[in-house]
Design a protein around this motif. Structure first.
Motif, short mmCIF file in Angstrom:
data_model
loop_
_atom_site.label_atom_id
_atom_site.label_comp_id
_atom_site.label_asym_id
_atom_site.label_seq_id
_atom_site.Cartn_x
_atom_site.Cartn_y
_atom_site.Cartn_z
N UNK A 98 35.91 10.63 46.45
CA UNK A 98 34.44 10.60 46.46
C UNK A 98 33.91 10.62 45.03
N UNK A 99 34.51 11.43 44.19
CA UNK A 99 34.12 11.50 42.77
C UNK A 99 34.29 10.13 42.11
N UNK A 100 35.45 9.51 42.28
CA UNK A 100 35.71 8.21 41.65
C UNK A 100 34.79 7.12 42.18
N UNK A 101 34.56 7.11 43.48
CA UNK A 101 33.68 6.09 44.07
C UNK A 101 32.24 6.25 43.57
N UNK A 102 31.81 7.49 43.43
CA UNK A 102 30.45 7.74 42.93
C UNK A 102 30.34 7.29 41.48
N UNK A 103 31.33 7.63 40.66
CA UNK A 103 31.32 7.20 39.26
C UNK A 103 31.38 5.68 39.15
N UNK B 69 15.94 12.77 43.00
CA UNK B 69 16.98 11.76 42.86
C UNK B 69 18.32 12.07 43.46
N UNK B 70 18.95 13.22 43.16
CA UNK B 70 20.29 13.47 43.69
C UNK B 70 20.30 13.62 45.22
N UNK B 71 21.47 13.41 45.78
CA UNK B 71 21.68 13.65 47.21
C UNK B 71 22.63 14.83 47.33
N UNK B 72 22.25 15.80 48.16
CA UNK B 72 23.12 16.93 48.43
C UNK B 72 23.92 16.60 49.69
N UNK B 73 25.23 16.60 49.56
CA UNK B 73 26.15 16.33 50.66
C UNK B 73 26.77 17.67 51.05
N UNK B 74 26.38 18.19 52.22
CA UNK B 74 26.85 19.51 52.63
C UNK B 74 28.02 19.38 53.59
N UNK B 75 29.13 20.04 53.23
CA UNK B 75 30.32 20.04 54.07
C UNK B 75 30.50 21.45 54.63
N UNK B 76 30.69 21.54 55.92
CA UNK B 76 30.90 22.85 56.56
C UNK B 76 32.09 22.75 57.50
N UNK B 77 32.96 23.75 57.44
CA UNK B 77 34.13 23.78 58.32
C UNK B 77 35.41 23.53 57.54
N UNK C 156 36.16 11.54 57.91
CA UNK C 156 34.72 11.73 58.08
C UNK C 156 34.00 11.77 56.74
N UNK C 157 34.60 12.43 55.75
CA UNK C 157 34.01 12.45 54.41
C UNK C 157 34.04 11.06 53.80
N UNK C 158 35.14 10.35 53.98
CA UNK C 158 35.26 8.99 53.45
C UNK C 158 34.16 8.09 54.02
N UNK C 159 33.93 8.20 55.33
CA UNK C 159 32.90 7.40 56.00
C UNK C 159 31.51 7.79 55.50
N UNK C 160 31.26 9.08 55.38
CA UNK C 160 29.96 9.55 54.91
C UNK C 160 29.68 9.06 53.49
N UNK C 161 30.70 9.11 52.64
CA UNK C 161 30.53 8.64 51.26
C UNK C 161 30.30 7.13 51.21
N UNK C 162 31.01 6.37 52.02
CA UNK C 162 30.82 4.92 52.05
C UNK C 162 29.39 4.59 52.46
N UNK C 163 28.88 5.31 53.44
CA UNK C 163 27.51 5.11 53.90
C UNK C 163 26.52 5.50 52.80
N UNK C 164 26.77 6.62 52.18
CA UNK C 164 25.89 7.13 51.13
C UNK C 164 25.86 6.19 49.93
#
Length: 121
Positions: A72-77, A18-26, A35-43
């Motif tokens: 990202x935390x608030x949008x997921x919740x 069930x969960x999705x692992x979102x890996x951030x590197x750099x 880029x994180x905002x876009x990735x979260x919106x897509x996810x």
């Protein structure tokens, strides 16, 4: 999904449980935060899923990066799912503690421990 924004690499890995692992590197900063905002919106455009942000390869995070993580935390919740972080380096652990993010977010030493906590391993 794999995306590179400046010095930030973002990849996602859905887990069969069930969960999705979102890996951030750099580096997560003013330049790479969108880029994180876009990735979260897509996810989050699909059905809600719990998200585990794997920060074990994150080298740098400034205040803008922390704001993106909080967003990202608030949008997921808002989607009825949970958002947790895993794999913080000692420096990021200290940063999260000083900023109080360790009180807002579920923080785990590893992705595996986050999956265990979600009953998803």
């Amino acid at each position: 999904m794999n995306e590179t924004e400046g010095a930030l690499s973002i990849s996602t890995r859905p887990c069969p449980s069930g969960p999705v692992v979102l890996r951030l590197a750099g580096d997560l900063d003013h330049y790479t935060g969108p880029g994180l905002r876009t990735a979260m919106a897509e996810l989050l455009s699909g059905p809600g899923a719990d998200v585990i942000a794997d920060l074990s390869a994150l080298d740098y995070c400034d205040s803008t990066g922390m704001t993106e993580i909080i967003t990202a935390h608030h949008r997921t919740e808002d989607k009825g799912s949970s958002f947790s972080v895993a794999g913080l380096s000692p420096a990021l652990t200290q940063l999260f503690r000083v900023a109080g993010l360790d009180q807002l977010l579920a923080v785990y030493p590893s992705v595996e421990e986050a999956l265990d906590a979600l009953g998803a391993s």
